[in-house]
Design a protein around this motif. Structure first.
Motif, PDB file in Angstrom:
ATOM      1  N   UNK A  98       2.803 -12.978  -0.907  1.00  0.00           N
ATOM      2  CA  UNK A  98       1.729 -13.341  -1.775  1.00  0.00           C
ATOM      3  C   UNK A  98       0.450 -12.387  -1.297  1.00  0.00           C
ATOM      4  N   UNK A  99      -0.155 -12.230  -2.363  1.00  0.00           N
ATOM      5  CA  UNK A  99      -1.332 -10.846  -2.153  1.00  0.00           C
ATOM      6  C   UNK A  99      -2.599 -11.656  -2.727  1.00  0.00           C
ATOM      7  N   UNK A 100      -3.607 -11.133  -2.004  1.00  0.00           N
ATOM      8  CA  UNK A 100      -5.025 -11.660  -2.491  1.00  0.00           C
ATOM      9  C   UNK A 100      -6.059 -10.523  -1.996  1.00  0.00           C
TER      10      UNK A 100
ATOM     11  N   UNK B 272       4.142  -4.400  -6.850  1.00  0.00           N
ATOM     12  CA  UNK B 272       3.346  -5.411  -7.625  1.00  0.00           C
ATOM     13  C   UNK B 272       3.616  -5.477  -9.110  1.00  0.00           C
ATOM     14  N   UNK B 273       4.363  -6.094  -9.509  1.00  0.00           N
ATOM     15  CA  UNK B 273       4.775  -5.765 -11.213  1.00  0.00           C
ATOM     16  C   UNK B 273       3.667  -6.240 -11.893  1.00  0.00           C
ATOM     17  N   UNK B 274       2.869  -7.236 -11.578  1.00  0.00           N
ATOM     18  CA  UNK B 274       1.853  -7.905 -12.504  1.00  0.00           C
ATOM     19  C   UNK B 274       0.405  -7.792 -11.902  1.00  0.00           C
ATOM     20  N   UNK B 275      -0.247  -6.754 -11.515  1.00  0.00           N
ATOM     21  CA  UNK B 275      -1.614  -6.765 -10.870  1.00  0.00           C
ATOM     22  C   UNK B 275      -2.475  -7.422 -11.809  1.00  0.00           C
TER      23      UNK B 275
ATOM     24  N   UNK C 179       2.247   0.033  -9.538  1.00  0.00           N
ATOM     25  CA  UNK C 179       1.238  -0.272  -8.425  1.00  0.00           C
ATOM     26  C   UNK C 179       2.019  -0.934  -6.961  1.00  0.00           C
ATOM     27  N   UNK C 180       1.669  -0.811  -5.992  1.00  0.00           N
ATOM     28  CA  UNK C 180       1.974  -1.522  -4.576  1.00  0.00           C
ATOM     29  C   UNK C 180       0.918  -1.763  -3.733  1.00  0.00           C
TER      30      UNK C 180
ATOM     31  N   UNK D  82       7.003  -7.968  -4.205  1.00  0.00           N
ATOM     32  CA  UNK D  82       8.411  -7.846  -3.591  1.00  0.00           C
ATOM     33  C   UNK D  82       8.455  -6.609  -2.897  1.00  0.00           C
ATOM     34  N   UNK D  83       9.033  -6.745  -1.632  1.00  0.00           N
ATOM     35  CA  UNK D  83       9.018  -5.796  -0.596  1.00  0.00           C
ATOM     36  C   UNK D  83      10.050  -4.712  -1.381  1.00  0.00           C
ATOM     37  N   UNK D  84       9.471  -3.480  -1.480  1.00  0.00           N
ATOM     38  CA  UNK D  84      10.182  -2.479  -1.987  1.00  0.00           C
ATOM     39  C   UNK D  84      10.675  -1.453  -1.148  1.00  0.00           C
ATOM     40  N   UNK D  85      10.166  -1.166   0.010  1.00  0.00           N
ATOM     41  CA  UNK D  85      10.610  -0.430   0.902  1.00  0.00           C
ATOM     42  C   UNK D  85      10.119  -0.859   2.456  1.00  0.00           C
TER      43      UNK D  85
END
Length: 376
Positions: free
Chosen positions: A231-233, A266-269, A210-211, A245-248
């Protein structure tokens, strides 16, 4: 009017003229008042580290999203799934009307039977002519013609077989199947709509990574965040938080929107973070060295920002061009143009001129409430 009063008025006039000419004559011997230093308030420039962050709104989605479409055109007869439904590989999602494809298959089958019958006739004729040739009852030309007719009939059978296989595959393609497990996130067609080959009917978010996707203006990305961590919310529920983490980062700007697409893995959503949800991403950048001054210190020199700097040796002022990073909460943040320890006028700048002598009164500065850099 009596003569006495007239003489009195004339006398007063001459006395007044005498006093005026006396004052004019003595004017060049009166010294002008000395130029008094202007009272101003000042601060000492101090370089401090200013925290910086950016917040943007994006979309949470699957890393791989596939558009599903029919391989053949036709009218949609049934739809078995809707947005939000989970699908498995091989599951039939929608079907086209099979009336015409079935008729095409039957026609191809009939054409194949006809070609096979013609082939049998040509084979029998070729064998008959061959026996007659052996007894010299038929010419070689007749035998050659019979062999050519047999070859043509055999070719027609192959064409009929290929046509039948194609029409049968067309019939199979009237069912739209899921190629992988995932969730339907978009639907572009309804029952009764006539669609063409490769026209998108569903969009599926495949299971897996997921991203979060953000469309960012280039000016909002001064550099890469610290450790590329975002950081995401959730917008709808800020208590649902995670990190990515920025992937692209897209190498080019979208010509339509003028933005750059940034994808954050997003490795652990959290389970509460659903596909298609709006998320807020916050990036922390390395602190920037700035000089914080009250906004009252700013002047203009042409089209550039400037401040008055006091020379500690002779207490005179000079105008200095500076680069202002931003204005926030009644202060301005200067990134270039000042050195640590220089004395800057922060109040009383409007009446100053270059080289003017001032009487500086230092104002204690409180840097403990330095604003954090956010979106402009």
């Amino acid at each position: 009017m009596s003569r006495f009063h007239l003489v009195n008025r004339v006398g007063q006039f001459f006395v007044l003229c005498f006093l005026v000419f006396a004052m004019i004559g003595c004017g060049d011997r009166i010294a002008p008042p000395a130029d008094q230093p202007a009272n101003v308030r000042t601060e000492i420039a101090e370089v401090i580290a200013r925290p910086r962050r950016r917040t943007l709104t994006g979309e949470y989605r699957a890393r791989i999203q596939s558009d599903l479409s029919f391989r053949v055109g036709g009218r949609i007869a049934s739809r078995n799934v809707d947005v939000g439904d989970r699908v498995e590989p091989g599951q039939i999602l929608a079907s086209l009307d099979t009336l015409q494809p079935v008729a095409d298959v039957k026609a191809a089958q009939a054409a194949l039977r006809s070609a096979e019958a013609a082939q049998q006739d040509a084979l029998a004729e070729a064998e008959r002519i061959e026996k007659l040739l052996e007894s010299n009852s038929a010419s070689q030309a007749e035998f050659d013609n019979a062999k050519a007719a047999l070859l043509i009939a055999q070719g027609a059978v192959e064409v009929a077989k290929s046509t039948l296989a194609n029409t049968e595959s067309q019939l199979l393609f009237t069912d739209l199947q899921a190629e992988s497990a995932g969730v339907i996130v978009a639907r572009q067609a309804e029952v009764g709509l006539v669609v063409g080959p490769a026209e998108t009917v569903f969009t599926i978010a495949e299971d897996g990574d997921r991203e979060a996707v953000f469309d960012v203006f280039p000016t909002h990305i001064p550099e890469r965040p610290v450790d590329d961590i975002i950081s995401l919310k959730l917008v709808s529920n800020p208590n649902v938080k995670t990190e990515g983490t920025i992937r692209e980062i897209a190498p080019s700007i979208d010509p339509a929107s003028g933005t750059v697409r940034v994808k954050v893995a997003v490795p652990d959503p959290p389970s509460e973070m659903k596909l298609g949800a709006s998320v807020v991403g916050e990036a922390q950048f390395r602190p920037m060295d700035v000089v914080q001054l009250p906004w009252t210190a700013m002047m203009r020199k042409g089209d550039q920002a400037s401040v008055w700097v006091v020379d500690p040796q002779n207490q005179t002022v000079s105008q200095r061009v500076v680069e202002v990073e931003s204005h926030q909460s009644g202060v301005m943040l200067v990134t270039q143009g000042l050195q640590p320890g220089e004395i800057v006028v922060v109040d009383g700048v409007q009446l100053l001129h270059p080289g003017q002598t001032v009487n500086p009164m230092q104002t204690p500065s409180d840097k403990s409430t330095l604003p954090t850099g956010t979106n402009p």
